[in-house]
Motif scaffolding. Sequence first.
Motif, PDB file in Angstrom:
ATOM      1  N   LEU A 100      21.338  16.742   7.402  1.00 31.32           N
ATOM      2  CA  LEU A 100      22.575  17.440   7.053  1.00 31.32           C
ATOM      3  C   LEU A 100      22.387  18.253   5.776  1.00 31.32           C
ATOM      4  O   LEU A 100      22.825  19.404   5.687  1.00 31.32           O
ATOM      5  N   GLY A 101      21.715  17.658   4.776  1.00 31.21           N
ATOM      6  CA  GLY A 101      21.472  18.364   3.522  1.00 31.21           C
ATOM      7  C   GLY A 101      20.624  19.598   3.688  1.00 31.21           C
ATOM      8  O   GLY A 101      20.729  20.555   2.917  1.00 31.21           O
ATOM      9  N   MET A 102      19.775  19.613   4.709  1.00 26.81           N
ATOM     10  CA  MET A 102      18.899  20.764   4.947  1.00 26.81           C
ATOM     11  C   MET A 102      19.594  21.887   5.722  1.00 26.81           C
ATOM     12  O   MET A 102      19.212  23.054   5.586  1.00 26.81           O
ATOM     13  N   ALA A 103      20.585  21.554   6.547  1.00 29.95           N
ATOM     14  CA  ALA A 103      21.082  22.516   7.535  1.00 29.95           C
ATOM     15  C   ALA A 103      22.507  23.001   7.323  1.00 29.95           C
ATOM     16  O   ALA A 103      22.924  23.947   7.995  1.00 29.95           O
ATOM     17  N   ALA A 104      23.281  22.396   6.413  1.00 31.77           N
ATOM     18  CA  ALA A 104      24.678  22.794   6.217  1.00 31.77           C
ATOM     19  C   ALA A 104      24.854  23.401   4.835  1.00 31.77           C
ATOM     20  O   ALA A 104      24.729  22.706   3.818  1.00 31.77           O
ATOM     21  N   SER A 105      25.129  24.688   4.778  1.00 34.39           N
ATOM     22  CA  SER A 105      25.254  25.400   3.492  1.00 34.39           C
ATOM     23  C   SER A 105      26.645  25.246   2.898  1.00 34.39           C
ATOM     24  O   SER A 105      27.626  25.004   3.605  1.00 34.39           O
ATOM     25  N   ASN A 106      26.695  25.428   1.595  1.00 31.70           N
ATOM     26  CA  ASN A 106      27.977  25.473   0.895  1.00 31.70           C
ATOM     27  C   ASN A 106      28.517  26.895   1.011  1.00 31.70           C
ATOM     28  O   ASN A 106      28.501  27.669   0.053  1.00 31.70           O
ATOM     29  N   SER A 107      28.987  27.221   2.204  1.00 28.25           N
ATOM     30  CA  SER A 107      29.387  28.605   2.512  1.00 28.25           C
ATOM     31  C   SER A 107      30.575  29.072   1.692  1.00 28.25           C
ATOM     32  O   SER A 107      30.625  30.227   1.267  1.00 28.25           O
ATOM     33  N   GLY A 108      31.549  28.189   1.465  1.00 24.94           N
ATOM     34  CA  GLY A 108      32.762  28.600   0.780  1.00 24.94           C
ATOM     35  C   GLY A 108      32.624  28.693  -0.725  1.00 24.94           C
ATOM     36  O   GLY A 108      33.127  29.627  -1.355  1.00 24.94           O
ATOM     37  N   PHE A 109      31.921  27.736  -1.343  1.00 25.63           N
ATOM     38  CA  PHE A 109      31.913  27.641  -2.792  1.00 25.63           C
ATOM     39  C   PHE A 109      30.727  28.348  -3.452  1.00 25.63           C
ATOM     40  O   PHE A 109      30.789  28.668  -4.627  1.00 25.63           O
ATOM     41  N   VAL A 110      29.633  28.549  -2.735  1.00 22.47           N
ATOM     42  CA  VAL A 110      28.467  29.240  -3.309  1.00 22.47           C
ATOM     43  C   VAL A 110      28.068  30.441  -2.455  1.00 22.47           C
ATOM     44  O   VAL A 110      27.906  31.551  -2.963  1.00 22.47           O
ATOM     45  N   GLY A 111      27.913  30.237  -1.146  1.00 21.15           N
ATOM     46  CA  GLY A 111      27.467  31.304  -0.268  1.00 21.15           C
ATOM     47  C   GLY A 111      28.351  32.533  -0.340  1.00 21.15           C
ATOM     48  O   GLY A 111      27.852  33.666  -0.474  1.00 21.15           O
ATOM     49  N   TYR A 112      29.673  32.340  -0.262  1.00 21.44           N
ATOM     50  CA  TYR A 112      30.575  33.495  -0.281  1.00 21.44           C
ATOM     51  C   TYR A 112      30.510  34.287  -1.576  1.00 21.44           C
ATOM     52  O   TYR A 112      30.363  35.520  -1.542  1.00 21.44           O
ATOM     53  N   PRO A 113      30.630  33.638  -2.759  1.00 22.53           N
ATOM     54  CA  PRO A 113      30.572  34.444  -3.988  1.00 22.53           C
ATOM     55  C   PRO A 113      29.279  35.245  -4.120  1.00 22.53           C
ATOM     56  O   PRO A 113      29.298  36.391  -4.582  1.00 22.53           O
ATOM     57  N   VAL A 114      28.153  34.652  -3.729  1.00 21.45           N
ATOM     58  CA  VAL A 114      26.880  35.381  -3.810  1.00 21.45           C
ATOM     59  C   VAL A 114      26.876  36.548  -2.824  1.00 21.45           C
ATOM     60  O   VAL A 114      26.566  37.693  -3.186  1.00 21.45           O
ATOM     61  N   ALA A 115      27.220  36.269  -1.569  1.00 20.45           N
ATOM     62  CA  ALA A 115      27.194  37.304  -0.539  1.00 20.45           C
ATOM     63  C   ALA A 115      28.189  38.419  -0.845  1.00 20.45           C
ATOM     64  O   ALA A 115      27.917  39.595  -0.568  1.00 20.45           O
ATOM     65  N   ALA A 116      29.340  38.073  -1.421  1.00 21.28           N
ATOM     66  CA  ALA A 116      30.349  39.082  -1.734  1.00 21.28           C
ATOM     67  C   ALA A 116      29.822  40.088  -2.748  1.00 21.28           C
ATOM     68  O   ALA A 116      30.119  41.287  -2.676  1.00 21.28           O
ATOM     69  N   MET A 117      29.030  39.610  -3.713  1.00 19.47           N
ATOM     70  CA  MET A 117      28.489  40.519  -4.721  1.00 19.47           C
ATOM     71  C   MET A 117      27.360  41.379  -4.158  1.00 19.47           C
ATOM     72  O   MET A 117      27.096  42.467  -4.663  1.00 19.47           O
ATOM     73  N   VAL A 118      26.700  40.891  -3.104  1.00 19.64           N
ATOM     74  CA  VAL A 118      25.549  41.617  -2.546  1.00 19.64           C
ATOM     75  C   VAL A 118      25.956  42.554  -1.413  1.00 19.64           C
ATOM     76  O   VAL A 118      25.553  43.726  -1.387  1.00 19.64           O
ATOM     77  N   MET A 127      31.470  34.198   6.176  1.00 25.61           N
ATOM     78  CA  MET A 127      31.809  32.844   5.752  1.00 25.61           C
ATOM     79  C   MET A 127      32.563  32.111   6.853  1.00 25.61           C
ATOM     80  O   MET A 127      32.263  30.951   7.173  1.00 25.61           O
ATOM     81  N   ALA A 128      33.541  32.782   7.450  1.00 28.90           N
ATOM     82  CA  ALA A 128      34.321  32.164   8.520  1.00 28.90           C
ATOM     83  C   ALA A 128      33.442  31.839   9.721  1.00 28.90           C
ATOM     84  O   ALA A 128      33.537  30.744  10.293  1.00 28.90           O
ATOM     85  N   LEU A 129      32.574  32.761  10.110  1.00 28.07           N
ATOM     86  CA  LEU A 129      31.693  32.530  11.252  1.00 28.07           C
ATOM     87  C   LEU A 129      30.714  31.386  10.977  1.00 28.07           C
ATOM     88  O   LEU A 129      30.482  30.529  11.839  1.00 28.07           O
ATOM     89  N   ASN A 130      30.146  31.355   9.782  1.00 29.85           N
ATOM     90  CA  ASN A 130      29.202  30.299   9.437  1.00 29.85           C
ATOM     91  C   ASN A 130      29.865  28.931   9.416  1.00 29.85           C
ATOM     92  O   ASN A 130      29.276  27.930   9.847  1.00 29.85           O
ATOM     93  N   MET A 131      31.087  28.891   8.911  1.00 29.86           N
ATOM     94  CA  MET A 131      31.780  27.610   8.819  1.00 29.86           C
ATOM     95  C   MET A 131      32.174  27.081  10.194  1.00 29.86           C
ATOM     96  O   MET A 131      32.369  25.877  10.368  1.00 29.86           O
ATOM     97  N   VAL A 132      32.283  27.960  11.174  1.00 28.75           N
ATOM     98  CA  VAL A 132      32.486  27.505  12.549  1.00 28.75           C
ATOM     99  C   VAL A 132      31.281  26.685  12.999  1.00 28.75           C
ATOM    100  O   VAL A 132      31.426  25.594  13.581  1.00 28.75           O
TER     101      VAL A 132
END
Length: 316
Positions: A100-118, A127-132
Motif C-alpha cells: 500500500l505504501g508503494m502504490a497509493a499516492s498522497n494525491s490530495g495533500f502533496v500530488g495536487y499542489p505540486v502538479a498544480a504549479m507544474v 487528482m479526482a481521476l487518481n483518487m478513483v
Amino acid sequence: MLAILSITTPIFLLIGLGYIARWSGIIQREQMQGVGVFVLYCALPALVIRALNQQPLEEIFKLNYLVAYGLGSIAVFSGGLLLCLKRQRQPLNASAMQALGMAASNSGFVGYPVAAMVIGSPAAVLMALNMVIETLIIIPAALILAEMGSHQGSSVWITVKKTALSLIKNPVLVGLLIGICLAVSGIKIPAPLFKAIDMLAEAAGPAALFVIGGALFGLQVKGMASDVGQIVIGKLLIHPLAIFIAFYFVPGIDPLYMAGALLFAAAPMISIYPLFGQRYGLGGVSAAAMLVATISSFFTLSLFIWLMTLSGLLSF
C-alpha cells in the motif's frame, strides 16, 4: 534547474512551516487535525467541483488515463506484495501494508499542489481521476488482504462492508459525484455560490501542504532502514516508473496528462498510511516511511520535473 527549484522549494517551505508550527507549539495536534478536516471535507471537494464545471465533461474523463494509471498502480501493488510474501517471507498483513505504501499516492495533500504549479488547472481533474483508482482499488485491496492476514476470517467481510461504506462517505468522491451531476445536467452554479467554491478551492493547496508538515512532527526513524528504504524506493521511484511504462503502452493520452500522472505517482504515500500501518502491526515502519518519503520527495520530484523537461514532456 533554477526554474524547477522555484516550483518545488515553495511547496516544501510550506511543509516545513507546518512542521515548525507543531514543533514550536503554536499549533497543537488537535488544531492541525482541524485544518486537515477543512482541507479534506471542504477545500478538496470544492476543487473537484470547480474543475468539473470549467470544461466539457467529455474533455475531462479519459478512460485511457484511468486504465493506464490503474494498471501502473496495480502492478506496483502486486509486485510489492509478492516481494514481501515470497522473497522476504513476511506475513500477509505486513506485506499488504508495505505494498500500500508503494502504490497509493498522497494525491490530495502533496500530488495536487505540486502538479498544480507544474501543469496548472488540469491537476484538479487528474487528482479526482487518481483518487478513483486509489480509493476504489488500491486501498480496499490492501485493507482486505491485511484483514485476511490477521487470521480473523469472520472479519474479512465486515472489512469489505466497512470499506464500501467509507467510500460512499469519502468527501472527494462525493464532490466528484456532485460535479458530474452538475456537468451532465447542465445546471449552472449561481455566481455567489461558485465564488465561494472558487475561494475554497484556492485554499486547498497551501492548507494541504501545511497539514502534511504538521503530520510529520514526532515521527521517528529507528532501526527500520531496510523496510523503510524498500517502501520509499517503491513509492518514489518504482511507482512513477510503472506509471510511465503503462502510459507509454496505452495510446491516445495527452502528454500533459502523462506528465501530471508522473508527478502524482512521484508523491509520497497517503497521509493516513501510518494509521493503517499501526492497525496491522507496521506502525513504526509506516510512520518512518512517510517521514523519509516526504523529505526525499523534494529531490525526486525535482529530478522527475527536470527529466520531463529534458524529454520535452514539460516546458518552462
